[in-house]
Structures are given as structure tokens and as C-alpha cells.
Design a protein around this motif. Sequence first.
Motif, PDB file in Angstrom:
ATOM      1  N   ASP A  84     -40.543   1.276  16.031  1.00 11.35           N
ATOM      2  CA  ASP A  84     -40.993   1.129  14.645  1.00 11.35           C
ATOM      3  C   ASP A  84     -40.633  -0.215  14.038  1.00 11.35           C
ATOM      4  O   ASP A  84     -41.011  -0.504  12.901  1.00 11.35           O
ATOM      5  CB  ASP A  84     -40.391   2.249  13.780  1.00 11.35           C
ATOM      6  N   ASN A  85     -39.919  -1.036  14.789  1.00  9.75           N
ATOM      7  CA  ASN A  85     -39.514  -2.342  14.295  1.00  9.75           C
ATOM      8  C   ASN A  85     -40.719  -3.285  14.368  1.00  9.75           C
ATOM      9  O   ASN A  85     -41.199  -3.630  15.444  1.00  9.75           O
ATOM     10  CB  ASN A  85     -38.356  -2.885  15.144  1.00  9.75           C
ATOM     11  N   GLU A  86     -41.210  -3.708  13.213  1.00 12.04           N
ATOM     12  CA  GLU A  86     -42.394  -4.570  13.182  1.00 12.04           C
ATOM     13  C   GLU A  86     -42.129  -5.923  13.829  1.00 12.04           C
ATOM     14  O   GLU A  86     -43.042  -6.533  14.405  1.00 12.04           O
ATOM     15  CB  GLU A  86     -42.867  -4.754  11.735  1.00 12.04           C
ATOM     16  N   ILE A  87     -40.891  -6.394  13.757  1.00  3.59           N
ATOM     17  CA  ILE A  87     -40.556  -7.672  14.406  1.00  3.59           C
ATOM     18  C   ILE A  87     -40.698  -7.526  15.921  1.00  3.59           C
ATOM     19  O   ILE A  87     -41.224  -8.422  16.598  1.00  3.59           O
ATOM     20  CB  ILE A  87     -39.132  -8.113  14.019  1.00  3.59           C
ATOM     21  N   THR A  88     -40.247  -6.400  16.438  1.00  2.13           N
ATOM     22  CA  THR A  88     -40.354  -6.152  17.876  1.00  2.13           C
ATOM     23  C   THR A  88     -41.816  -6.123  18.305  1.00  2.13           C
ATOM     24  O   THR A  88     -42.185  -6.700  19.337  1.00  2.13           O
ATOM     25  CB  THR A  88     -39.663  -4.829  18.251  1.00  2.13           C
ATOM     26  N   LYS A  89     -42.647  -5.467  17.521  1.00  2.39           N
ATOM     27  CA  LYS A  89     -44.074  -5.421  17.852  1.00  2.39           C
ATOM     28  C   LYS A  89     -44.677  -6.827  17.844  1.00  2.39           C
ATOM     29  O   LYS A  89     -45.443  -7.189  18.752  1.00  2.39           O
ATOM     30  CB  LYS A  89     -44.812  -4.507  16.883  1.00  2.39           C
ATOM     31  N   LYS A  90     -44.348  -7.613  16.853  1.00  2.03           N
ATOM     32  CA  LYS A  90     -44.867  -8.981  16.787  1.00  2.03           C
ATOM     33  C   LYS A  90     -44.373  -9.796  17.986  1.00  2.03           C
ATOM     34  O   LYS A  90     -45.110 -10.611  18.544  1.00  2.03           O
ATOM     35  CB  LYS A  90     -44.442  -9.639  15.488  1.00  2.03           C
ATOM     36  N   TYR A  91     -43.108  -9.568  18.371  1.00  4.94           N
ATOM     37  CA  TYR A  91     -42.539 -10.293  19.507  1.00  4.94           C
ATOM     38  C   TYR A  91     -43.279  -9.944  20.796  1.00  4.94           C
ATOM     39  O   TYR A  91     -43.649 -10.836  21.576  1.00  4.94           O
ATOM     40  CB  TYR A  91     -41.052  -9.975  19.644  1.00  4.94           C
ATOM     41  N   PHE A  92     -43.515  -8.666  21.029  1.00  5.05           N
ATOM     42  CA  PHE A  92     -44.216  -8.269  22.254  1.00  5.05           C
ATOM     43  C   PHE A  92     -45.642  -8.829  22.267  1.00  5.05           C
ATOM     44  O   PHE A  92     -46.107  -9.339  23.293  1.00  5.05           O
ATOM     45  CB  PHE A  92     -44.243  -6.735  22.380  1.00  5.05           C
ATOM     46  N   ARG A  93     -46.324  -8.723  21.148  1.00  5.30           N
ATOM     47  CA  ARG A  93     -47.694  -9.233  21.086  1.00  5.30           C
ATOM     48  C   ARG A  93     -47.716 -10.730  21.384  1.00  5.30           C
ATOM     49  O   ARG A  93     -48.560 -11.205  22.172  1.00  5.30           O
ATOM     50  CB  ARG A  93     -48.288  -8.942  19.716  1.00  5.30           C
ATOM     51  N   ALA A  94     -46.800 -11.468  20.793  1.00  5.62           N
ATOM     52  CA  ALA A  94     -46.753 -12.912  21.017  1.00  5.62           C
ATOM     53  C   ALA A  94     -46.353 -13.235  22.458  1.00  5.62           C
ATOM     54  O   ALA A  94     -46.869 -14.189  23.055  1.00  5.62           O
ATOM     55  CB  ALA A  94     -45.775 -13.551  20.039  1.00  5.62           C
ATOM     56  N   SER A  95     -45.446 -12.433  23.052  1.00  2.05           N
ATOM     57  CA  SER A  95     -45.016 -12.672  24.435  1.00  2.05           C
ATOM     58  C   SER A  95     -46.162 -12.430  25.411  1.00  2.05           C
ATOM     59  O   SER A  95     -46.341 -13.196  26.369  1.00  2.05           O
ATOM     60  CB  SER A  95     -43.831 -11.769  24.775  1.00  2.05           C
ATOM     61  N   VAL A  96     -46.928 -11.381  25.166  1.00  2.00           N
ATOM     62  CA  VAL A  96     -48.092 -11.121  26.013  1.00  2.00           C
ATOM     63  C   VAL A  96     -49.088 -12.261  25.882  1.00  2.00           C
ATOM     64  O   VAL A  96     -49.632 -12.761  26.881  1.00  2.00           O
ATOM     65  CB  VAL A  96     -48.728  -9.769  25.646  1.00  2.00           C
ATOM     66  N   ARG A  97     -49.347 -12.679  24.661  1.00  2.00           N
ATOM     67  CA  ARG A  97     -50.275 -13.798  24.429  1.00  2.00           C
ATOM     68  C   ARG A  97     -49.851 -15.032  25.212  1.00  2.00           C
ATOM     69  O   ARG A  97     -50.654 -15.660  25.915  1.00  2.00           O
ATOM     70  CB  ARG A  97     -50.319 -14.108  22.933  1.00  2.00           C
ATOM     71  N   GLU A  98     -48.572 -15.369  25.117  1.00  2.00           N
ATOM     72  CA  GLU A  98     -48.086 -16.577  25.780  1.00  2.00           C
ATOM     73  C   GLU A  98     -48.073 -16.429  27.300  1.00  2.00           C
ATOM     74  O   GLU A  98     -48.288 -17.406  28.019  1.00  2.00           O
ATOM     75  CB  GLU A  98     -46.687 -16.933  25.268  1.00  2.00           C
ATOM     76  N   THR A  99     -47.831 -15.217  27.805  1.00  2.00           N
ATOM     77  CA  THR A  99     -47.866 -15.002  29.255  1.00  2.00           C
ATOM     78  C   THR A  99     -49.270 -15.246  29.788  1.00  2.00           C
ATOM     79  O   THR A  99     -49.464 -15.923  30.809  1.00  2.00           O
ATOM     80  CB  THR A  99     -47.407 -13.578  29.600  1.00  2.00           C
TER      81      THR A  99
END
Length: 687
Positions: free
Chosen positions: A235-250
Motif C-alpha cells: 500500500d506504500n505509494e512510494i514503493t509502487k512508484k519505485y517499482f514502476r520506475a525500476s521496471v521502466r529503467e530496466t
Amino acid sequence: MSLSRDADATRISVTVGNDDNATAQSYRLRVQTQGRRRVITVLGADPVGAMYGGLDIAEAIRTGTLDSLTDSDHKPHIAKRGIKLNIPLDLRTPSYTDCSDAAQANIPEMWEREFWTSFLDAMARHRYNVLSLWSLHPFPSLVKVPEFPEVALNDVWRTRAKLDDTFSFSGSDMVRPAMLANREVVKRITIDEKIEFWRWVMQQAADRGIQVYVFTWNVFTFGAEGKHGITNDLDNEITKKYFRASVRETVKTYPLLAGMGITAGEGMPNNMDSKVKEAWLWDTYGEGVRDALKDDPKRQFGMIHRFHWTAQSDILDAFKEYPGPFEFSFKYSVAHMYSITKPQFIKPLLENLAPGRKTWLTVRNDDIYTFRFGDPTYAREYILNIPPADKIAGFYMGPDGYVWGRDFLERNPDPGTRPLVMEKQWYSFMLWGRLAYDPSLTDSHFERLLAARHPKASSTHLFRALQGASQVMPLTTRFFWGDIDLKWFPEACWSHRRSKGQGFYTARHFMEGSSMPGSEVLCIRDWRARLVARKPMEQTTPLEIADALDGAAAQTFASLDALREAATADAELRKNMNDCEALAWLGRYYAAKIRGACALAIFDSTGGKFDHDAAIRHFNDALSHWKRYAAVRDAHYVPALYNRLGYVDVTALTTQVAADLDIAREWKPGTLKDDGKRSGTEKGFRN
């Protein structure tokens, strides 16, 4: 290329064709006679097909069969043939296997170019074309994320803390504070250099016709937790943003990355509604891929979603807008590919698979970590029984409890060398890869390859020794079933000690155990019930399994006797023979143990002295066989800590093997438990 032989010569040419109708990876061999010369031409449908054709020619030269080549057409039986590697990248970004000796030893190897050139060469040589790298949370070791600059990790760490078997089965404590406090730096390398390194690895793979996928379990934040407010809270919105950005960068960082695999798995609560899980995965992985592809809309980036504590309908609903190939993944034999050649677990899935969708097969080998396998008949039947291509995208095979990197089990390796597992077990990897490409390859083909590898040995006897020894695991596992890796490790008759408190499986466990679902093998309780009721035995009985195990051992020992002289000057042949001998003694152990458990089950029913004496005699035999097995195995291999199994010491287990005699001597008739369960599959195993 020209090969001269007296006045004759064979000229070989390799051509890459442009046939739009040809199957990818296919090739044709064309042989022409021009006077006294033979011209062999390889016509590849694409560079990969041309490479495979060239490898065929090289093999014919090596085995002395060049003159027997004729016109032939070749295309892949299974289009995607892969390796599953739980990759130990770093103490801070572990794989699911990192709480094992093999993973810890292999952390430095994952960052060496020589390792990857050898590994990828072997994959291509054996016709594998997919490499799947599995990690709980790899992003901090692979990419820089502009929005979260503190996450990217420099250097490669490994713990010096002594590991044990108390790690969670769910991966939640794979990085413990004590491990971080007692660490070493095994390689000095910046994150930019890491990115360059993995781009190089993926280019090397592409040059060999191999696609690379990265798989994750979710939700883990090792290496990132505590930075920028990141936690493993869904439920941590920061965590969700982090995963989305990490996938994008990968996706953006690695243009040659073919796709990703995802899991609604260990890091998510078991009782969470699958719609909620899938919404999270779409918001992170799905949207992350879409973000990356905005600048490159023509790129095909695949997504493989594992069937794992989630519902197909919820997956498809959440990912209905995914902008590329979207497929599933299923554990085909659960954790035991060496069991039966036509596992039945996938039937319900195939019957309900959404139209037009395909699934990958995760072919788990948590049966054989130590020894060499070599039964082409088993491998061929297994491959031919894989469901057709309209349902199956491909397969990737590999273990969870061990790492197919370099081999660190050998007790006294040659100075300065540790072979890759794929090099040590070259025959096994060759059988599965080559037969998956072309299951029509005959046993004689593989016998010729053994002859070329060991020219002074009888290839027939070596073939039979390997084949006989390789029957031990499938025969035993189809009779005594534990679905996932922590429940059954046939090399040691072992389960994790926290798996219902079993550890070593005793005579009682064999009497109360179940056979593999779909194996058509009777467990001891069903066999006894039919025997007492004088009903026909319509399935394979435990005693027939025991006879087959003894037969496999006898074949192995007879063939080994014929190889002794040749082995004096062939170190690798000696190692093959040691493995075969160890497995033959293990087969005899299981044969005697099964007979003892059967006799004790009859004694439990009748109280007859004859059956009681027979049980004791069989367990005495089993103890003798185990001692021989342990002596051969442990003369050449060390005990080891395995993921989700714990520390396994075969010689030390001799005391527990001997305890079966006490169980038999003290057995009271009428005490055999029968809970009515006959299926070895339990709810909750990880698909």
C-alpha cells in the motif's frame, strides 16, 4: 572451409537463406558429389539455424561421421528451450537460492566475463536459446533510477556469516542484519560498470541466438528498503512508484532484454484477493513497461506471468492493455522433472487456458544436484509428452535449491579449476537441449558422442552405465512423492527438518507415504490393502519398483566393470564412473528399503514372524547399501547447505538409516497409520 583426406576432399559451406516460409532456427543440409569431392552446404533460415547447422557439421567431424551425412531438413520441436538460473547477484539483492553454499560460492562468478562466455557457449552448443535469470529483487544491482538515486548499488558484496537452515521458506529474511554486519567486497565495480557488464552479457547471448529474461518474486525490496521511503508494503505509494520506475529503467537500459517474468507470490499475503495482487502488478510492472516503450513502440517486450496463488481471469483482466507478448508459466513437474515422463498436473490448466494464450513450463530439477544424468530414453519421452505448441510457449529448466553456476561440490577439484555445472554435466545438458530441438536423435547418436569424448572406453558400456544409474531418481520419486523441493530430496532420502518435522524419511514414512499423482504406482498402504483383499494389482507395485531399482543398479555395475581399465588414463571418465557407482548403491538402498517397508506393513497386518524377520533382513541390506553409497559419494563430494533443505551430510545420515532397524524390531502390529490420503500433492505448492 575445406577438409582433405588423401586424394579426396570434402568442402563445407554455410549459407544463411532468406526463406520467409522457413521456421525460425531451422536449417537444411545439402550434400552434393562433384567428381571425387563432396560438397556439404548448410542453408540456415536465419543466423541461429546456420549456427546449429554448423555445429552439426563440427560434431560430425568430431565423431568421424562426416561421410554419413545426407540431405536433411531440421527445425525445432520446441521453439523456446531455456535454462532457469536463480542468480546470486549480491548479498543485498539475493535470489531465492542464496541461503545455500552453492549460491554464496557463485556470487563472484556472476560478475566474470569468462564465466558467461563459457556458459553461453555451452547453451548454444546444446541448442538452448532462452536464459531466464531469477532474483527476488534485482533492480539495485542492474539499473540506476533517476527518481531514486540512492538505490543503485556499487560493488558486489557477500556475507562471511555462517548460514544455516532457519531461513523462511517465503524468502522474507534472505538478507539478515548479521549477514550485512559481517560482509566482504568480492568485486569493486560501479553501477555504471555493472550496467555495461550486463549489456555485454546480453550481447554475448544474442550473438549465440539466446534471449534473456529477468524474473522476480514480489514484493521484495532488498537493497532498496529504507531509502527514499521505500518499504515492502504493497500500500506504500512510494514503493509502487519505485517499482514502476525500476521496471521502466530496466527495459530502457537493456535493449536486448527479451522480457520479464513476474510472480504474485511469496512477498504478497497468501490470503490477499488476487484482483488486488494483479492490480499492484499492473500498476508497477505493466505500467513500467508501457512507460519504457513510449519511446520505442515497435519493440517487442514479453511478459511471463507465473500461475502462483492468483487467478487466470484476474491476471488477464489486469493486463488486458499490456503492449506486447503476454504468456503464463506453470510448474510442469512441480519440483521433480526426474519422476515420470508425462506429469498430469497441467491438465486442468490446459483445459481452462484462455483461447490464444500459451504457458511456459518451469521444469524444476530439485532431484539431482550432485551427480551426472544420462538417460536419453527418459528425456526423449518427457519432451515428446510436452503438450503441443498451440498451448506451450517453451520451457526453462533448473533447480531452486542449488545453483547451476560453477560446481563447488567436488571435494578435490583439479588445481585452479572449478568447472561450470553445465560443463561437468555436459551429457545431461546436451540430452535435454538437443532432444528438445530434435527428439528423433537416436541413442546411437549419443553413444557416438560418448565415444568421441572417451575414445579409449567402450561407449556401449558407458552409455549403459549412465542410463542405468539415471533411472534411480525417477523410479524412487514416482513411488515416494513430496511435491516441492523442501519435501523430498532423493539424493539423501531427506526433507527439510521443519517440513512436518521429518528430516530423514524413515521406514514409517515410506509405509505411510504416497506415490506420485498420475504415476500409476501403488503406495504401500494401497498395495497391502489389495494384497489382503486378494484384488488384482492394476498399477505398478512397490515391489516392482524395488525390482526395477535393483535391475538398474545391476546394469550399472555390470557396465562399470567393463570400463575399469580405460578409466586409468581418463580422469573425467573416472568421475562419471564414480557418479554411476554412487547412484547404483543408492538404487540398491531404496530397493531394500521399499522391500523392508512392504514386509513391515504385512507384519503390521498379520503379526507373522516370517514377515517381521524379512523386514529386518531388508533393512540390514539397506544399511549396508547406504554405507557403500555414502563412501563413494563423500569420497568425491563435500556435504553442503542447500536452500529450503538445510545442511545435507550423507555419511552423517548413516545413523538415521540404521534407526530403521530399530523401528522394525520394535514395531507393534496394528500401529500403521492410514489417513486415507493417496495423493502426494498438497494445496499451496508454488506454481
